[in-house]
Design an enzyme around this catalytic site. Structure first.
Site, PDB file in Angstrom:
ATOM      1  N   LYS A 126      70.420  10.055  58.505  1.00  0.00           N
ATOM      2  CA  LYS A 126      71.202   9.089  57.719  1.00  0.00           C
ATOM      3  C   LYS A 126      70.277   8.255  56.833  1.00  0.00           C
ATOM      4  O   LYS A 126      70.607   7.944  55.678  1.00  0.00           O
ATOM      5  CB  LYS A 126      72.009   8.178  58.670  1.00  0.00           C
ATOM      6  CG  LYS A 126      72.730   7.018  57.993  1.00  0.00           C
ATOM      7  CD  LYS A 126      73.899   7.480  57.167  1.00  0.00           C
ATOM      8  CE  LYS A 126      74.529   6.551  56.176  1.00  0.00           C
ATOM      9  NZ  LYS A 126      74.790   5.180  56.404  1.00  0.00           N
TER      10      LYS A 126
ATOM     11  N   ALA B 258      84.927  -5.000  62.008  1.00  0.00           N
ATOM     12  CA  ALA B 258      84.756  -5.280  60.576  1.00  0.00           C
ATOM     13  C   ALA B 258      85.300  -4.054  59.828  1.00  0.00           C
ATOM     14  O   ALA B 258      86.006  -3.221  60.408  1.00  0.00           O
ATOM     15  CB  ALA B 258      83.294  -5.557  60.267  1.00  0.00           C
ATOM     16  N   VAL B 259      84.943  -3.921  58.571  1.00  0.00           N
ATOM     17  CA  VAL B 259      85.569  -2.897  57.733  1.00  0.00           C
ATOM     18  C   VAL B 259      85.411  -1.471  58.290  1.00  0.00           C
ATOM     19  O   VAL B 259      86.375  -0.700  58.347  1.00  0.00           O
ATOM     20  CB  VAL B 259      85.061  -3.027  56.273  1.00  0.00           C
ATOM     21  CG1 VAL B 259      83.567  -2.869  56.172  1.00  0.00           C
ATOM     22  CG2 VAL B 259      85.719  -2.046  55.348  1.00  0.00           C
TER      23      VAL B 259
ATOM     24  N   SER C 229      78.622   7.955  57.132  1.00  0.00           N
ATOM     25  CA  SER C 229      78.588   7.690  55.694  1.00  0.00           C
ATOM     26  C   SER C 229      79.974   7.886  55.089  1.00  0.00           C
ATOM     27  O   SER C 229      80.785   8.661  55.588  1.00  0.00           O
ATOM     28  CB  SER C 229      77.594   8.619  54.999  1.00  0.00           C
ATOM     29  OG  SER C 229      77.589   8.337  53.619  1.00  0.00           O
TER      30      SER C 229
ATOM     31  N   GLU D 126      70.288   8.528  48.186  1.00  0.00           N
ATOM     32  CA  GLU D 126      71.326   7.778  47.456  1.00  0.00           C
ATOM     33  C   GLU D 126      70.670   6.742  46.526  1.00  0.00           C
ATOM     34  O   GLU D 126      71.075   6.601  45.362  1.00  0.00           O
ATOM     35  CB  GLU D 126      72.231   7.100  48.491  1.00  0.00           C
ATOM     36  CG  GLU D 126      73.308   6.228  47.924  1.00  0.00           C
ATOM     37  CD  GLU D 126      74.042   5.462  49.033  1.00  0.00           C
ATOM     38  OE1 GLU D 126      74.329   6.042  50.090  1.00  0.00           O
ATOM     39  OE2 GLU D 126      74.302   4.270  48.837  1.00  0.00           O
TER      40      GLU D 126
ATOM     41  N   HIS E  65      69.354  10.322  53.905  1.00  0.00           N
ATOM     42  CA  HIS E  65      70.547  10.359  53.046  1.00  0.00           C
ATOM     43  C   HIS E  65      70.608   9.100  52.181  1.00  0.00           C
ATOM     44  O   HIS E  65      70.814   9.157  50.971  1.00  0.00           O
ATOM     45  CB  HIS E  65      71.794  10.485  53.930  1.00  0.00           C
ATOM     46  CG  HIS E  65      73.076  10.107  53.249  1.00  0.00           C
ATOM     47  ND1 HIS E  65      73.449   8.791  53.048  1.00  0.00           N
ATOM     48  CD2 HIS E  65      74.053  10.862  52.707  1.00  0.00           C
ATOM     49  CE1 HIS E  65      74.603   8.753  52.406  1.00  0.00           C
ATOM     50  NE2 HIS E  65      74.992  10.005  52.190  1.00  0.00           N
ATOM     51  N   ASN E  66      70.412   7.944  52.805  1.00  0.00           N
ATOM     52  CA  ASN E  66      70.500   6.685  52.051  1.00  0.00           C
ATOM     53  C   ASN E  66      69.361   6.549  51.049  1.00  0.00           C
ATOM     54  O   ASN E  66      69.552   5.998  49.965  1.00  0.00           O
ATOM     55  CB  ASN E  66      70.503   5.491  53.008  1.00  0.00           C
ATOM     56  CG  ASN E  66      71.853   5.310  53.669  1.00  0.00           C
ATOM     57  OD1 ASN E  66      72.614   6.262  53.794  1.00  0.00           O
ATOM     58  ND2 ASN E  66      72.158   4.116  54.111  1.00  0.00           N
TER      59      ASN E  66
ATOM     60  N   LYS F 240      76.725  -4.838  63.435  1.00  0.00           N
ATOM     61  CA  LYS F 240      75.492  -5.006  62.657  1.00  0.00           C
ATOM     62  C   LYS F 240      74.301  -4.479  63.444  1.00  0.00           C
ATOM     63  O   LYS F 240      74.228  -4.692  64.655  1.00  0.00           O
ATOM     64  CB  LYS F 240      75.290  -6.512  62.363  1.00  0.00           C
ATOM     65  CG  LYS F 240      74.828  -6.726  60.962  1.00  0.00           C
ATOM     66  CD  LYS F 240      74.770  -8.182  60.591  1.00  0.00           C
ATOM     67  CE  LYS F 240      74.555  -8.324  59.111  1.00  0.00           C
ATOM     68  NZ  LYS F 240      75.582  -7.699  58.275  1.00  0.00           N
TER      69      LYS F 240
HETATM   70  P1  NBP Z   1      79.022  -5.518  59.634  1.00  0.00           P
HETATM   71  O1  NBP Z   1      77.731  -4.812  59.470  1.00  0.00           O
HETATM   72  O2  NBP Z   1      79.366  -6.614  58.708  1.00  0.00           O
HETATM   73  O3  NBP Z   1      79.063  -6.091  61.130  1.00  0.00           O
HETATM   74  C1  NBP Z   1      80.181  -6.857  61.581  1.00  0.00           C
HETATM   75  C2  NBP Z   1      80.398  -6.646  63.037  1.00  0.00           C
HETATM   76  O4  NBP Z   1      79.196  -6.947  63.786  1.00  0.00           O
HETATM   77  C3  NBP Z   1      81.475  -7.588  63.580  1.00  0.00           C
HETATM   78  O5  NBP Z   1      82.183  -6.898  64.564  1.00  0.00           O
HETATM   79  C4  NBP Z   1      80.649  -8.737  64.153  1.00  0.00           C
HETATM   80  O6  NBP Z   1      81.327  -9.431  65.146  1.00  0.00           O
HETATM   81  C5  NBP Z   1      79.517  -7.961  64.775  1.00  0.00           C
HETATM   82  N1  NBP Z   1      78.317  -8.765  65.084  1.00  0.00           N
HETATM   83  C6  NBP Z   1      77.465  -9.419  64.290  1.00  0.00           C
HETATM   84 BR1  NBP Z   1      77.619  -9.545  62.475  1.00  0.00          BR
HETATM   85  N2  NBP Z   1      76.462 -10.019  64.940  1.00  0.00           N
HETATM   86  C7  NBP Z   1      76.706  -9.775  66.228  1.00  0.00           C
HETATM   87  C8  NBP Z   1      76.018 -10.086  67.408  1.00  0.00           C
HETATM   88  N3  NBP Z   1      74.876 -10.786  67.411  1.00  0.00           N
HETATM   89  N4  NBP Z   1      76.533  -9.653  68.591  1.00  0.00           N
HETATM   90  C9  NBP Z   1      77.654  -8.921  68.596  1.00  0.00           C
HETATM   91  N5  NBP Z   1      78.356  -8.558  67.494  1.00  0.00           N
HETATM   92  C10 NBP Z   1      77.887  -8.975  66.326  1.00  0.00           C
HETATM   93  O7  NBP Z   1      80.237  -4.471  59.672  1.00  0.00           O
HETATM   94  P2  NBP Z   1      80.510  -3.143  58.836  1.00  0.00           P
HETATM   95  O8  NBP Z   1      80.282  -3.329  57.390  1.00  0.00           O
HETATM   96  O9  NBP Z   1      81.839  -2.667  59.305  1.00  0.00           O
HETATM   97  O10 NBP Z   1      79.388  -2.145  59.371  1.00  0.00           O
HETATM   98  C11 NBP Z   1      79.253  -1.795  60.736  1.00  0.00           C
HETATM   99  C12 NBP Z   1      78.000  -0.922  60.876  1.00  0.00           C
HETATM  100  O11 NBP Z   1      78.186   0.276  60.079  1.00  0.00           O
HETATM  101  C13 NBP Z   1      76.731  -1.590  60.328  1.00  0.00           C
HETATM  102  O12 NBP Z   1      75.621  -1.178  61.081  1.00  0.00           O
HETATM  103  C14 NBP Z   1      76.627  -1.038  58.924  1.00  0.00           C
HETATM  104  O13 NBP Z   1      75.285  -1.038  58.443  1.00  0.00           O
HETATM  105  C15 NBP Z   1      77.134   0.388  59.122  1.00  0.00           C
HETATM  106  N6  NBP Z   1      77.717   1.020  57.923  1.00  0.00           N
HETATM  107  C16 NBP Z   1      78.451   0.289  57.048  1.00  0.00           C
HETATM  108  C17 NBP Z   1      78.987   0.923  55.934  1.00  0.00           C
HETATM  109  C18 NBP Z   1      79.827   0.140  54.948  1.00  0.00           C
HETATM  110  O14 NBP Z   1      80.189   0.724  53.901  1.00  0.00           O
HETATM  111  N7  NBP Z   1      80.177  -1.107  55.232  1.00  0.00           N
HETATM  112  C19 NBP Z   1      78.789   2.285  55.733  1.00  0.00           C
HETATM  113  C20 NBP Z   1      78.068   3.006  56.678  1.00  0.00           C
HETATM  114  C21 NBP Z   1      77.530   2.355  57.786  1.00  0.00           C
HETATM  115  P3  NBP Z   1      82.118 -10.790  64.773  1.00  0.00           P
HETATM  116  O15 NBP Z   1      83.409 -10.350  64.167  1.00  0.00           O
HETATM  117  O16 NBP Z   1      82.254 -11.464  66.054  1.00  0.00           O
HETATM  118  O17 NBP Z   1      81.258 -11.549  63.774  1.00  0.00           O
END
Ligand code: NBP
Length: 460
Positions: free
Chosen positions: A183, A12-13, A129, A190, A186-187, A76
């Site tokens: 973390k 994901a992102v 972060s 925030e 930190h959040n 996730k």
């Molecule tokens: P997401 O939090 O949206 O997670 C998407 C990923 O999780 C995809 O690869 C998806 O696979 C996989 N996934 C899910 Br949903 N359910 C699953 C399951 N049951 N088994 C295996 N894989 C599963 O992605 P993100 O926004 O890139 O964030 C990733 C992590 O980083 C999260 O924990 C998030 O809290 C943390 N984070 C995010 C940010 C931000 O700004 N976005 C910042 C800091 C930390 P799929 O493609 O097969 O659905």
């Protein structure tokens, strides 16, 4: 031949951007994802022309890695992390490393750490972060876990992390299992920073009656002062932003904010460990109240506040007072956040480097600000500092703001403006600086109705 430096699961992102960042720093990464078709999509698009490789299965992924295998999970939190760890364990050998870079709860991190340690696998829970923008250009990384893993990941982590000052990386080893706790705090901070800015905005808008462009200008000015931060900077940009019709967008956005995960966990921890981090709690509750939109619409028709009047004081001077109230409240919020970290360190026997933690938050993080440098200085000068408010710099800063802060809170209360975070910060300051609080009456009452007995003062 196995030649990839590290694997990353979760396209994901965050995962995609972190992979591209590692690639830019010369590392060879193997990408994998639950929905395997996303691996091919990523290689054909975002990762086209890079050295990134993909795998169609976990078995294929690990076969491409150099030993010890290093695998980052960016999926996730909770279920997805649990599932992947279960699938990886049978494939890994003693000394291989799993890194969870998602927003996992610190208790899960402890569980993974212990379960995997028993199997000889090294687990690292790392706060990440910086969001979508930080991940590709340099996130802030807060790794903690099995320290035997650190020598194998240090170069990669510190290489890709944001840099501040003379190139210091916003990444250092936190402590056994503490990465996700840091973390989480930190959040929580925030959440507090975002809410404090909202209260300043509310006062500008509804007490001073400022136009949107005036408010944008004020935040731009403030961004050259003590409250200079990423969140102040983006507030000015958001206030200025106009839609395609040439109308300001902000007043059209719903006043309903959600709350979940790490902000809530911080507030829950403060109660669990008995530390009065009320500002983060109030920031979470303010979001809860905002989400009761339908109820608020009904209430707004029935419940009366003070009569709305024109502000009669010196507008410019009151604006400066708001800036000082924001600064002082922010100092309280950080002082409270570090109180929570200090208590967790006592509970879990951690040795936390507070100056080092501050450095990790200096770059890329959502709470990045010039002000964090002062916090780092305070902890570097005195690593045993009991409370940030007792550091000479912060003591004088709060004292200098005190009169403005009191004035803003009393004016806002009279105007009927909700300012839970400005108010709780001032109450905390007043409580913390009092040698004698009225809790003697609580003890006496408890004894009166429940024969709890009471503790007498030493000099009684
Ligand atoms: P997401 O939090 O949206 O997670 C998407 C990923 O999780 C995809 O690869 C998806 O696979 C996989 N996934 C899910 Br949903 N359910 C699953 C399951 N049951 N088994 C295996 N894989 C599963 O992605 P993100 O926004 O890139 O964030 C990733 C992590 O980083 C999260 O924990 C998030 O809290 C943390 N984070 C995010 C940010 C931000 O700004 N976005 C910042 C800091 C930390 P799929 O493609 O097969 O659905």
């Amino acid at each position: 031949m196995a030649q990839d430096d590290i694997a990353l699961i979760g396209l994901a992102v965050m995962g995609q951007n972190l992979i591209l960042n590692m690639n830019d720093h010369g590392f060879v990464i193997c990408a994998f994802n639950r929905t395997v078709s996303k691996v091919d999509d990523f290689l054909a698009n975002e990762a086209k022309g890079t050295k990134v490789v993909g795998a169609q299965s976990l078995k294929e992924m690990v076969s491409k890695l150099k030993k010890p295998w290093r695998i980052i999970l960016l999926v996730k939190a909770i279920q997805a992390v649990d599932d992947f760890i279960k699938k990886l364990v049978p494939l890994l050998d003693t000394g291989d490393i799993i890194i969870d870079g998602g927003n996992s709860e610190y208790r899960d991190t402890t569980r993974y750490f212990q379960d995997l340690k028993a199997k000889g696998i090294l687990f690292v829970g790392s706060g990440v972060s910086g969001g979508e923008d930080g991940a590709p250009y340099g996130p802030s990384l807060m790794p903690g876990g099995n320290k035997e893993a650190w020598p194998y990941i240090k170069t990669i982590f510190q290489g890709i992390a944001a840099k501040v000052g003379t190139g210091e990386p916003c990444c250092g080893w936190v402590e056994e299992k503490a990465g996700h706790f840091v973390k989480m705090v930190h959040n929580g901070i925030e959440y507090g920073d975002m809410r404090l800015i909202c209260e300043a905005y509310h006062l500008m808008r509804d007490v001073l009656g400022m136009e949107q462009s005036e408010m944008a200008q004020a935040f731009e000015e403030w961004n050259k002062m003590e409250v200079d931060s990423f969140l102040t900077e983006i507030t000015a940009n958001i206030l200025k932003f106009q839609d395609n019709n040439g109308k300001y967008l902000l007043p059209k956005i719903s006043d309903r904010a959600g709350q979940k995960g790490t902000g809530n966990w911080s507030a829950i921890s403060t109660l669990e460990y008995g530390i009065p981090v009320a500002l983060i709690g109030e920031a979470v509750f303010a979001r809860c109240l905002s989400s009761l939109k339908d109820e608020r619409i009904q209430a707004s028709k029935k419940l009366m506040g003070p009569q709305k009047t024109q502000f009669e004081g010196d507008k410019k001077s009151f604006l400066e007072d708001i800036q000082k109230a924001l600064y002082a409240s922010k100092i309280i919020s950080y002082a409270q956040g570090f109180m929570l970290l200090r208590q967790a360190a006592i509970e879990f026997g951690w040795t936390l480097n507070y100056g080092g933690i501050t450095l990790m938050w200096r770059g890329s993080c959502i709470i990045r600000s010039v002000f964090l440098e002062k916090i780092k200085d305070a902890f570097d000068q005195n690593p045993e500092l009991q409370n940030l408010l007792l550091d000479n710099f912060f003591k004088s800063a709060v004292e200098n703001c005190q009169a403005s802060w009191q004035w803003v809170v009393s004016t806002g209360v009279q105007a009927g403006i909700p300012m839970p975070c400005f108010t709780t910060a001032l109450s905390f300051y007043n409580g913390y600086r009092h040698e004698m609080l009225p809790a003697n009456l609580i003890q006496a009452k408890q004894d009166y109705f429940g024969a709890h007995t009471y503790e007498l003062l030493a000099n009684a």
